[in-house]
Design a protein around this motif. Structure first.
Motif, PDB file in Angstrom:
ATOM      1  N   ALA A 236      41.238  37.461  32.850  1.00  0.00           N
ATOM      2  CA  ALA A 236      40.824  38.381  33.916  1.00  0.00           C
ATOM      3  C   ALA A 236      41.283  39.790  33.573  1.00  0.00           C
ATOM      4  O   ALA A 236      42.431  40.012  33.190  1.00  0.00           O
ATOM      5  CB  ALA A 236      41.424  37.940  35.246  1.00  0.00           C
TER       6      ALA A 236
ATOM      7  N   LYS B  58      40.949  41.743  39.206  1.00  0.00           N
ATOM      8  CA  LYS B  58      41.984  40.975  39.892  1.00  0.00           C
ATOM      9  C   LYS B  58      41.659  40.903  41.376  1.00  0.00           C
ATOM     10  O   LYS B  58      41.136  41.840  41.954  1.00  0.00           O
ATOM     11  CB  LYS B  58      43.354  41.633  39.702  1.00  0.00           C
TER      12      LYS B  58
ATOM     13  N   ARG C 158      33.523  34.061  36.792  1.00  0.00           N
ATOM     14  CA  ARG C 158      34.645  35.011  36.739  1.00  0.00           C
ATOM     15  C   ARG C 158      35.226  35.237  38.133  1.00  0.00           C
ATOM     16  O   ARG C 158      36.434  35.354  38.289  1.00  0.00           O
ATOM     17  CB  ARG C 158      34.194  36.321  36.107  1.00  0.00           C
TER      18      ARG C 158
ATOM     19  N   CYS D 128      39.080  34.387  39.464  1.00  0.00           N
ATOM     20  CA  CYS D 128      39.956  35.315  40.197  1.00  0.00           C
ATOM     21  C   CYS D 128      40.506  34.656  41.454  1.00  0.00           C
ATOM     22  O   CYS D 128      41.696  34.797  41.769  1.00  0.00           O
ATOM     23  CB  CYS D 128      39.200  36.587  40.562  1.00  0.00           C
TER      24      CYS D 128
END
Length: 178
Positions: free
Chosen positions: A46, A51, A143, A147
């Motif tokens: 990440a 974040k 993705r 997170c």
């Protein structure tokens, strides 16, 4: 090979090749070991800007379309509420699932190389862009899920540290008995 064929035949053969390519990438990404798809290494790590997942919520409005994607992690149900009820090992296993799903979509995007070799330039460009656009939501959602999972792991780690501090401060009952 397909450069001299007609548009209809080239398109039909490309659709067959795309289906085989996607099936092969699905098989390969499913059988790759967890050492090769580590969420701490490139390309799965990440970035700073992603974040907490706010980047995807603000820029891609992922909350509105994420639940409609037919992915493995949607079947598992990776949401903030569901993650809070899972234990740490299951949550870490979900990290591997999202890495493999992202790898599958990334491998699908490399079809553009095959299209450039086989097809006329205009058809290769059109098919390559369509394949990339079709796989882009899956990459983004993988993705985003990663997170969410990393945030939940950080929360669980903080809870364990708090419990350890409380346990260190609380006297042992057997030490109090004289």
């Amino acid at each position: 090979m397909l450069r001299s064929s007609g548009f209809g035949i080239s398109l039909f053969i490309n659709i067959i090749i795309i289906c085989l390519w996607h099936f092969l990438s699905y098989i390969i990404s499913g059988h790759i070991g967890s050492k090769r798809v580590d969420y701490r290494r490139f390309p799965y790590r990440a970035k700073e800007f992603e974040k907490k997942g706010k980047f995807y919520v603000e820029n891609f409005l992922i909350d509105s379309w994420y639940s409609f994607l037919p992915t493995k992690y949607n079947r598992i149900g990776i949401t903030e509420r569901k993650l809070s009820r899972e234990d740490s090992l299951t949550v870490r296993e979900y990290l591997g699932v999202t890495c493999r799903c992202e790898l599958c979509a990334l491998m699908n995007c490399f079809y553009i190389v095959c299209a450039c070799i086989l097809d006329a330039p205009y058809l290769a460009f059109i098919l390559g862009m369509l394949v990339i656009l079709a796989n882009f939501p899956f990459i983004i959602s993988a993705r985003y899920c990663r997170c969410l999972i990393l945030n939940e792991l950080a929360n669980k780690r903080r809870e364990l540290e708090k419990q350890k501090l409380l346990a260190d401060r609380t006297p042992n009952v057997f030490d109090l008995i004289v």
